[in-house]
Design an enzyme around this catalytic site. Sequence first.
Site, PDB file in Angstrom:
ATOM      1  N   ASP A 135       0.834  -1.193   0.000  1.00 40.86           N
ATOM      2  CA  ASP A 135       0.000   0.000   0.000  1.00 40.86           C
ATOM      3  C   ASP A 135       0.875   1.250   0.000  1.00 40.86           C
ATOM      4  O   ASP A 135       2.099   1.181   0.037  1.00 40.86           O
ATOM      5  CB  ASP A 135      -0.999  -0.012   1.166  1.00 40.86           C
ATOM      6  CG  ASP A 135      -0.313  -0.048   2.537  1.00 40.86           C
ATOM      7  OD1 ASP A 135       0.829   0.447   2.639  1.00 40.86           O
ATOM      8  OD2 ASP A 135      -0.916  -0.555   3.498  1.00 40.86           O
ATOM      9  N   VAL A 136       0.231   2.409  -0.053  1.00 37.14           N
ATOM     10  CA  VAL A 136       0.962   3.672  -0.242  1.00 37.14           C
ATOM     11  C   VAL A 136       1.928   3.927   0.905  1.00 37.14           C
ATOM     12  O   VAL A 136       3.067   4.384   0.694  1.00 37.14           O
ATOM     13  CB  VAL A 136      -0.034   4.838  -0.382  1.00 37.14           C
ATOM     14  CG1 VAL A 136       0.707   6.162  -0.456  1.00 37.14           C
ATOM     15  CG2 VAL A 136      -0.897   4.654  -1.627  1.00 37.14           C
TER      16      VAL A 136
END
Length: 320
Positions: free
Chosen positions: A98-99
């Site tokens: 994820d980011v």
Amino acid sequence: MGTAGLARLHGLFAAYKPPGLHWKHLRDTVELQLLKGLNAGKPPAPKQRVRFLLGPVEGSEEKELTLRATSVPTLTNHPLVCGPAFSSLKVGVGHRLDVQASGVLVLGVGHGRSLLTDMYNAHLTKDYTVRGLLGKATDDFSEDGQLVEKTTYDHVTREKLDRILALIQGSHQKSLVMYSSLDLQTQEAYEMAVRGLIRPMNKSPMLITGIRCLHFAPPEFLLEVQCMHETQKQLRRLVHEIGLELKTTAVCCQVRRTRDGCFTLDDALLRAQWDFHSIQDAIQAAAPRVAAELEKSLRLGGSQQPPGPGWQEDEGPAPL
């Protein structure tokens, strides 16, 4: 570069994803750099064709014209006419990050995208370093989330933390045996358990095969987690649950993947290395290790039950 360069691009390699960067942006950047490299080569010489053009008659004083056979280049395949030779390239992404997370991200180019699926179905373990912060609780278990609660942590010691981690690892190892569908009464299953080679062959929740504390300096602590079938949000929740077991609260301030299957941080290309030649060399260097890893997993999978016809994971590779 052309087709010859493309033939050496089929395979897997690892890139280092920094925090704050979406995996789709990383994949698109890699694809753009590869296309630039493929189209950077000198175009082949244009084909010649014979045309009859009007020209003056040689040796004639009068202005007479005649048709003369002349060889002229054919420009129908010129890049300025038909555009670049390569306009798209299929790049797939393995276990996503994820980011907020960082670390090793495996990508597949061309036919290598099928290897992403093979590695995913092999249920290989991954290593993370997870940094926690005692004394706070947030709504999303990360340090940047909305603060929900603040607590004291003076009573937390390294011994208490190690005890909690041992209990977590023990419970997950029992679950690992259950999801592997192995008969532990057999000699083969016993030898696999001793070597740590038991893997689930069906869908399962996150399974932790190893967890230990690398650094403890309250309020911070650093964990090393070896797991499978995880998401980064589940790892952040794990830090929160560890805080609750310690009679306090904790948030996760860093998730970093250090290994994905046979790919480690040493194999991951940094942002400055996301170019055609570096990726091509990385694919060629990783090919023997990928083949050996898949062959070993195939041998291990023969003694365990294969997934059923409706088998599907929550988070698989993204061969986009």
